[in-house]
Design a protein around this motif. Sequence first.
Motif, PDB file in Angstrom:
ATOM      1  N   ALA A 222      -1.428 154.512 -83.880  1.00 30.97           N
ATOM      2  CA  ALA A 222      -2.297 155.518 -84.489  1.00 30.97           C
ATOM      3  C   ALA A 222      -2.405 156.941 -83.407  1.00 30.97           C
ATOM      4  O   ALA A 222      -2.477 158.221 -84.091  1.00 30.97           O
ATOM      5  CB  ALA A 222      -3.622 155.023 -84.566  1.00 30.97           C
ATOM      6  N   LYS A 223      -2.344 156.519 -82.514  1.00 27.41           N
ATOM      7  CA  LYS A 223      -2.462 157.692 -81.112  1.00 27.41           C
ATOM      8  C   LYS A 223      -1.311 158.385 -81.471  1.00 27.41           C
ATOM      9  O   LYS A 223      -1.290 159.796 -81.348  1.00 27.41           O
ATOM     10  CB  LYS A 223      -2.409 157.076 -79.730  1.00 27.41           C
ATOM     11  N   GLU A 224      -0.078 157.854 -81.678  1.00 29.62           N
ATOM     12  CA  GLU A 224       1.350 158.708 -81.951  1.00 29.62           C
ATOM     13  C   GLU A 224       1.129 159.503 -83.103  1.00 29.62           C
ATOM     14  O   GLU A 224       1.588 160.732 -82.921  1.00 29.62           O
ATOM     15  CB  GLU A 224       2.287 157.609 -81.965  1.00 29.62           C
ATOM     16  N   PHE A 225       0.588 158.910 -84.063  1.00 28.16           N
ATOM     17  CA  PHE A 225       0.514 159.868 -85.272  1.00 28.16           C
ATOM     18  C   PHE A 225      -0.533 160.944 -85.077  1.00 28.16           C
ATOM     19  O   PHE A 225      -0.209 162.062 -85.439  1.00 28.16           O
ATOM     20  CB  PHE A 225       0.032 159.034 -86.586  1.00 28.16           C
ATOM     21  N   PHE A 253     -10.610 151.878 -83.612  1.00 30.91           N
ATOM     22  CA  PHE A 253     -10.288 152.962 -82.509  1.00 30.91           C
ATOM     23  C   PHE A 253     -11.195 153.386 -81.388  1.00 30.91           C
ATOM     24  O   PHE A 253     -10.839 153.514 -80.236  1.00 30.91           O
ATOM     25  CB  PHE A 253      -9.975 154.270 -83.501  1.00 30.91           C
ATOM     26  N   LYS A 254     -12.406 153.509 -82.090  1.00 32.57           N
ATOM     27  CA  LYS A 254     -13.290 153.638 -80.942  1.00 32.57           C
ATOM     28  C   LYS A 254     -13.764 152.835 -79.908  1.00 32.57           C
ATOM     29  O   LYS A 254     -13.897 153.054 -78.697  1.00 32.57           O
ATOM     30  CB  LYS A 254     -14.720 154.247 -81.479  1.00 32.57           C
ATOM     31  N   LYS A 255     -13.568 151.587 -80.542  1.00 37.14           N
ATOM     32  CA  LYS A 255     -14.031 150.430 -79.611  1.00 37.14           C
ATOM     33  C   LYS A 255     -12.797 150.187 -78.654  1.00 37.14           C
ATOM     34  O   LYS A 255     -13.031 149.921 -77.498  1.00 37.14           O
ATOM     35  CB  LYS A 255     -13.959 148.950 -80.536  1.00 37.14           C
ATOM     36  N   VAL A 256     -11.482 150.755 -78.861  1.00 40.21           N
ATOM     37  CA  VAL A 256     -10.414 150.287 -78.118  1.00 40.21           C
ATOM     38  C   VAL A 256     -10.206 151.473 -77.160  1.00 40.21           C
ATOM     39  O   VAL A 256      -9.957 151.350 -75.985  1.00 40.21           O
ATOM     40  CB  VAL A 256      -9.192 150.170 -78.919  1.00 40.21           C
TER      41      VAL A 256
END
Length: 268
Positions: A222-225, A253-256
Amino acid sequence: MPIIFRSTPVSEPLTFDSVGNHWSQESVRRPKGYPLYHYLQTEKGCGCIEIQGKSYLLNEGEGVLTAPFVRHSYSGKTEEWLTLFSTFTGTIESSIAKILGNRQIVFIGKDQGTKIASLIVSIMGKYENPPVDAKALSLDCYGLLLHFVDGVYTRDLMEDPLYQRYIAPVIKEIETNYDSELTVNGLSGQVYITPQYLSRLFGRFLGCSAYEYLTTYRINKAKEFLLTDPRMEVQKIAQRVGFLDTSHFIAMFKKVTGLTPLEFRRLN
């Protein structure tokens, strides 16, 4: 100039988030780990690093690379402890795990440590002589990562029959079909073991559960996108990485990462 932090948005495939040497190292405690791949090496003196409850000495020229979110702490064992270090990021950050054989920890001996120290000295020199060549530094970053590929712990892992029989096929399935409706039950069924045993094996070899590995891999994609396609909506990205519910994706996403997807995009 003993330490440099990245001050520009991530645009290269691989690059340094921070890099430094000749650093008078203080004690550090990270119960939730560090959010990026992090390398630490002793230049002078001796330090002790504790990783997931096990302690190791880092003598001069020795270092250790830890994966994101691996619990660790370290402190000096001598009056003076000088270190060099680097952290890694980039638009293809999620590929680092594959480069490193999916190891959570890679230890470096003195021979490799000497080569790494020389490379970091060269990298520091490039930062000290602007304008900085971002593409050249990206190549240096990749070259540095390659020094960890032959780490003894990576080699031992690939020779372990349990890893080859149960973990490697599951990792391949996750990397190939992370955008599908993958579950731990389904993944364990593909290798004919129980979900509980699969997660125990993931914990033994990779320091996390099968579910945590799947989630982290999806978040890294997701970071890549988020960075490579700034116009792609968060809902679409959630679907692209295998989340059926956008709210659940945002929460995970926020947890990670500690940030929402939009906060991450704005920050980078």
